[in-house]
Design a protein around this motif. Structure first.
Motif, mmCIF file in Angstrom:
data_model
loop_
_atom_site.group_PDB
_atom_site.id
_atom_site.type_symbol
_atom_site.label_atom_id
_atom_site.label_comp_id
_atom_site.label_asym_id
_atom_site.label_seq_id
_atom_site.Cartn_x
_atom_site.Cartn_y
_atom_site.Cartn_z
ATOM 1 N N VAL A 223 16.759 -69.744 38.189
ATOM 2 C CA VAL A 223 15.848 -70.188 37.128
ATOM 3 C C VAL A 223 16.227 -71.584 36.652
ATOM 4 O O VAL A 223 15.370 -72.469 36.499
ATOM 5 C CB VAL A 223 15.870 -69.173 35.964
ATOM 6 N N THR A 224 17.497 -71.814 36.407
ATOM 7 C CA THR A 224 17.944 -73.131 35.954
ATOM 8 C C THR A 224 17.670 -74.200 37.005
ATOM 9 O O THR A 224 17.196 -75.299 36.689
ATOM 10 C CB THR A 224 19.443 -73.092 35.618
ATOM 11 N N ALA A 225 17.964 -73.884 38.267
ATOM 12 C CA ALA A 225 17.736 -74.849 39.339
ATOM 13 C C ALA A 225 16.260 -75.197 39.474
ATOM 14 O O ALA A 225 15.902 -76.370 39.643
ATOM 15 C CB ALA A 225 18.275 -74.298 40.658
ATOM 16 N N GLN A 226 15.384 -74.190 39.383
ATOM 17 C CA GLN A 226 13.951 -74.443 39.491
ATOM 18 C C GLN A 226 13.444 -75.250 38.305
ATOM 19 O O GLN A 226 12.596 -76.147 38.461
ATOM 20 C CB GLN A 226 13.190 -73.123 39.591
ATOM 21 N N ALA A 227 13.930 -74.953 37.116
ATOM 22 C CA ALA A 227 13.501 -75.690 35.927
ATOM 23 C C ALA A 227 13.855 -77.171 36.061
ATOM 24 O O ALA A 227 13.031 -78.053 35.775
ATOM 25 C CB ALA A 227 14.152 -75.092 34.685
ATOM 26 N N ARG A 228 15.059 -77.439 36.505
ATOM 27 C CA ARG A 228 15.491 -78.834 36.664
ATOM 28 C C ARG A 228 14.720 -79.522 37.783
ATOM 29 O O ARG A 228 14.367 -80.708 37.669
ATOM 30 C CB ARG A 228 16.989 -78.874 36.942
ATOM 31 N N GLY A 251 17.583 -71.948 46.380
ATOM 32 C CA GLY A 251 18.666 -72.857 46.043
ATOM 33 C C GLY A 251 18.227 -74.051 45.217
ATOM 34 O O GLY A 251 19.043 -74.900 44.870
ATOM 35 N N GLY A 252 16.940 -74.138 44.898
ATOM 36 C CA GLY A 252 16.456 -75.215 44.037
ATOM 37 C C GLY A 252 16.152 -76.514 44.744
ATOM 38 O O GLY A 252 16.186 -77.586 44.142
ATOM 39 N N ALA A 324 12.012 -71.607 30.108
ATOM 40 C CA ALA A 324 11.316 -72.511 29.189
ATOM 41 C C ALA A 324 12.269 -73.503 28.514
ATOM 42 O O ALA A 324 12.030 -74.720 28.577
ATOM 43 C CB ALA A 324 10.531 -71.709 28.155
ATOM 44 N N PRO A 325 13.345 -73.055 27.878
ATOM 45 C CA PRO A 325 14.245 -74.049 27.272
ATOM 46 C C PRO A 325 14.947 -74.928 28.295
ATOM 47 O O PRO A 325 15.187 -76.112 28.031
ATOM 48 C CB PRO A 325 15.239 -73.190 26.476
ATOM 49 N N ALA A 326 15.271 -74.363 29.465
ATOM 50 C CA ALA A 326 15.916 -75.177 30.504
ATOM 51 C C ALA A 326 14.971 -76.273 30.987
ATOM 52 O O ALA A 326 15.370 -77.434 31.163
ATOM 53 C CB ALA A 326 16.350 -74.299 31.674
ATOM 54 N N TYR A 327 13.698 -75.906 31.190
ATOM 55 C CA TYR A 327 12.720 -76.890 31.639
ATOM 56 C C TYR A 327 12.476 -77.944 30.562
ATOM 57 O O TYR A 327 12.477 -79.147 30.855
ATOM 58 C CB TYR A 327 11.405 -76.211 32.004
ATOM 59 N N GLU A 328 12.276 -77.513 29.340
ATOM 60 C CA GLU A 328 11.998 -78.465 28.261
ATOM 61 C C GLU A 328 13.136 -79.460 28.107
ATOM 62 O O GLU A 328 12.913 -80.664 27.968
ATOM 63 C CB GLU A 328 11.767 -77.725 26.947
#
Length: 479
Positions: A223-228, A251-252, A324-328
């Motif tokens: 999730v974090t990798a995709q958001a970034r 793996g993003g 959501a917060p990672a992407y923002e």
């Protein structure tokens, strides 16, 4: 000169139901169009050896180097929201994995290598256009700092492939940290193969997220990798075009450059893909599609999270909600940097949106507007310069808030706002010339895109927005 590749094929050690073992289909007369010598060296490969007949035979699929264990991977996926229980590599064959100079593991895969059990009545081949497009865009993305698959080589086959007409055939040698997708997990979840899901999750954790703890840790990391990743796309005006779950890399990395495009004139609802008839994967929709894809990954892993399904759903949902917060945070950080800002402040989102709204209303070129901010020429990019000046007053006030001069802000913005991107019309020009036998535009474009933040004077024409008659509004999958 003997070609030597130090293969260490971990995916091939997974059970047989993960793939189909087969060799590439030989081609008639391979010819080298481009070799990425820097990438070759990073992978521990000798560029000179790759240019020999032996190396060309490997890059085209005509010969297998020692240690290769060729296979086509199985996966499923949601395509434009519709479920397909079996997709898989229909025209790509994984030769094997190598350890690069950075110590990480990378796949070497041939796209256009012939039919596989997953070809779904296709010929398994690629024509020259999509191969050159992926080479150009994936290497440009790498130079821009975006996690991405990469192009090792483009090779012509000496054969024709038939789409609407006869076209020159080609093979792309692609490199990736893996080729594992959300759809890979979906393939086994659809078959209720919990053991395969466990093995796949363990493989992905070991390969991509060694600090992750169990399936929940895998979801959180993905999730974090995709958001970034998507925030980075958005900061460059990039539209993937086919964000199906089978194109969502766990793996993003950015994977599968089909009808992708960089915007010229900015609009949040911009769509280029000829197969995206309803705008599901429009520019502004990319974040919500990414989180939807992550929810599909999480649903696959529920049996591994907890025996109680409700408890598993609650835990998985919490992990996905972190998108959501990672992407923002990633989005704001990217756009602050594009504005030359060094600190965070309340109201930054409104400042960013204020500029984008003006750009959308006036049809301002995305890349040139931000590069113009860095170079002090942005007002000239606006049909109504007063629209820029009214926003720039707020920008200067924000700079004053953090005690930064406009000159310092522009110097910082120069480092993140590219002067040149792979514009659609330039890619089409390069492809059309290549089909006619002239690779000079393709090679020139690649050279310029290798240093996107420092454009040589002789390449300034490549930074120009397209003339109205040059603009490309539709891009195609090319399979």
């Amino acid at each position: 000169m003997t070609l030597q590749i130090r293969f260490d094929n971990s995916y091939a050690r997974l059970p047989d139901r993960f793939y189909a073992r087969l060799a590439p289909t030989p081609v008639a007369a391979p010819g080298l169009v481009a070799l990425n010598e820097g990438l070759a060296r990073d992978l521990g490969l000798d560029p000179a050896a790759l240019k020999t007949p032996e190396g060309l035979a490997m890059l085209s699929g005509n010969a297998l180097p020692e240690g290769a264990e060729p296979l086509a991977q199985a996966y499923a996926g949601h395509q434009f929201g519709g479920w397909n229980p079996q997709l898989g590599d229909g025209r790509a064959i994984l030769l094997g994995e190598v350890r690069a100079s950075d110590g990480k593991r990378y796949d070497i895969q041939l796209k256009g290598a012939g039919p596989t059990p997953f070809s779904r009545r296709g010929d398994g081949r690629a024509w020259l256009g999509p191969v050159l497009r992926e080479y150009i865009v994936s290497e440009a993305m790498h130079a821009l700092g975006v996690p991405t698959t990469r192009a090792l080589a483009a090779v012509t086959t000496g054969e024709e492939v038939f789409r609407e007409t006869a076209l020159p055939g080609a093979v792309l040698a692609r490199v990736a940290s893996s080729h594992i997708r959300v759809g890979t997990f979906q393939f086994f979840a659809a078959r209720q193969d919990t053991e395969a899901l466990r093995l796949l999750a363990e493989h992905v954790i070991a390969r991509h997220y060694p600090q992750a703890e169990g399936p929940l840790g895998l979801i959180r990391a993905a999730v974090t990798a995709q958001a970034r990743l998507v925030a980075h796309w958005m900061s460059l005006g990039f539209i993937h075009g086919v964000m199906n779950t089978d194109n969502a890399h766990v793996g993003g990395e950015t994977i599968d450059y089909g009808p992708c495009a960089f915007m010229d004139d900015y609009h949040p609802s911009r769509v280029f893909s000829s197969i995206d008839q309803y705008g599901r994967y429009a520019y502004a929709n990319q974040p919500q599609i990414a989180v939807w894809n992550m929810a599909q990954l999480a649903s696959c892993l529920l049996p591994l999270i907890a025996e109680d399904r409700n408890a598993a759903i609650e835990a998985a949902s919490e992990a996905v909600d972190a998108f959501a917060p990672a992407y923002e945070g990633a989005y704001l950080a990217r756009f602050r940097a594009k504005l030359g800002l060094a600190t965070e402040a309340e109201g930054d989102a409104e400042l960013i949106e204020g500029l984008l709204a003006r750009m959308a209303a006036l049809g301002v070129d995305f890349t040139r507007a931000f590069r113009g901010l860095a170079e002090g020429t942005a007002a000239a990019e606006f049909p109504d310069p007063s629209a820029w000046e009214s926003w720039a007053a707020d920008w200067r006030a924000r700079l004053a808030l953090e005690g930064r001069t406009e000159a310092d802000a522009r110097a910082a913005a120069l480092q993140v706002n590219p002067a040149v991107i792979p514009r659609n019309h330039r890619i089409e020009q390069a492809i059309n010339a290549a089909v006619a036998g002239d690779y000079a535009p393709f090679l020139r474009l690649n050279r310029a895109l290798a240093t996107p933040f420092a454009l040589a004077p002789e390449n300034r024409d490549l930074a120009a927005a397209p003339a109205p008659e040059e603009a490309v509004r539709r891009t195609f999958c090319g399979t």
